[in-house]
Design an enzyme around this catalytic site. Structure first.
Site, PDB file in Angstrom:
ATOM      1  N   THR A  83       0.869  -1.182   0.000  1.00 29.28           N
ATOM      2  CA  THR A  83       0.000   0.000   0.000  1.00 29.28           C
ATOM      3  C   THR A  83       0.896   1.219   0.000  1.00 29.28           C
ATOM      4  OG1 THR A  83      -1.486   1.330   1.377  1.00 29.28           O
ATOM      5  CG2 THR A  83      -0.172  -0.296   2.498  1.00 29.28           C
ATOM      6  N   CYS A 196      -1.964   5.054  -5.416  1.00 29.33           N
ATOM      7  CA  CYS A 196      -2.717   4.217  -4.491  1.00 29.33           C
ATOM      8  C   CYS A 196      -2.843   2.871  -5.183  1.00 29.33           C
ATOM      9  CB  CYS A 196      -4.084   4.818  -4.183  1.00 29.33           C
ATOM     10  SG  CYS A 196      -5.100   3.763  -3.133  1.00 29.33           S
TER      11      CYS A 196
END
Length: 230
Positions: A83, A196
């Site tokens: 992430t 992202c």
């Protein structure tokens, strides 16, 4: 082949992409029945998201360190945090572990600089777009980083948490992202970082003429290369 350690589940939608793409990369490199050696610790993203929006980064750092130590104890040779946003606490994890951490922003900056990109737009969570931990790391590599205005950031952020992290991929939201990308291009961005790990679910290179740099794909490629290096 080195064993790839992953802290995942943030969200599991993007961790699924990591798992699939890592195995495909190793199969492509080695052929036959080869697959990646992966040790994965997957967290409950609801707990992570709550602490993120409370601004409780100390508790998040402790959770990531605990997960990283678990991955290390499992025998992994190096670590990925799957992430972008949780790289805010990457330094805490690095300090606690004896195995190297392959930083997603470093891998991304390396690709951009290799391609001669100097000015880049960044889309991601508000934490990633606003705060120094990610944008600053790119700037330290020599990149000029542009982000949307406050209204654009809010839209991009909301779509990530309320849709993409829950597996919802809407044409209307793709249009929003493409509009924000066009604004960044008009402001001088030579390319856009999909900063992202879920954004690749929504927008692909075929959707736009602006060069896209998908951090999930870049992180995976760097990890596969590291795992297979002598």
């Amino acid at each position: 082949m080195k064993t790839i350690g992953i802290i995942g589940g943030m969200s599991w939608e993007s961790s699924l992409m990591y798992y699939q793409q890592l195995n495909l990369a190793v199969k492509h490199a080695k052929g036959g029945l080869h697959s990646a050696k992966i040790n994965l610790v997957s967290v409950d993203f609801a707990e992570i998201e709550r602490l993120q929006h409370q601004g409780n980064w100390q508790a998040l750092a402790e959770q990531m360190v605990a997960a990283g130590l678990s991955v290390q104890a499992s025998g992994a040779d190096f670590l990925l945090i799957a992430t972008n946003t949780m790289h805010k606490v990457a330094e805490h994890v690095e300090q606690a572990l004896n195995i190297p951490l392959l930083h997603i922003a470093d891998a991304t900056a390396s690709e951009l600089l290799k391609d001669g990109v100097k000015r880049v737009g960044l889309l991601g969570t508000q934490f990633t777009m606003q705060q120094h931990f990610y944008k600053g790391r790119l700037q330290q590599s020599g990149l000029d980083v542009l982000v949307p205005d406050d209204a654009g950031m809010a839209l991009v952020h909301t779509i990530i948490y309320q849709e993409l992290c829950q597996g919802k991929v809407l044409d209307s939201s793709r249009d929003v992202y493409l509009q924000e990308m066009e604004k960044l291009r008009a402001a001088g961005a030579e390319a856009i970082i999909l900063g992202c790990t879920e954004i690749g679910l929504l927008v692909q290179q075929s959707d736009t003429a602006i060069r896209l740099y998908d951090t999930t794909a870049i992180h995976v490629a760097a990890a596969a290369q590291f795992a297979l290096a002598d």
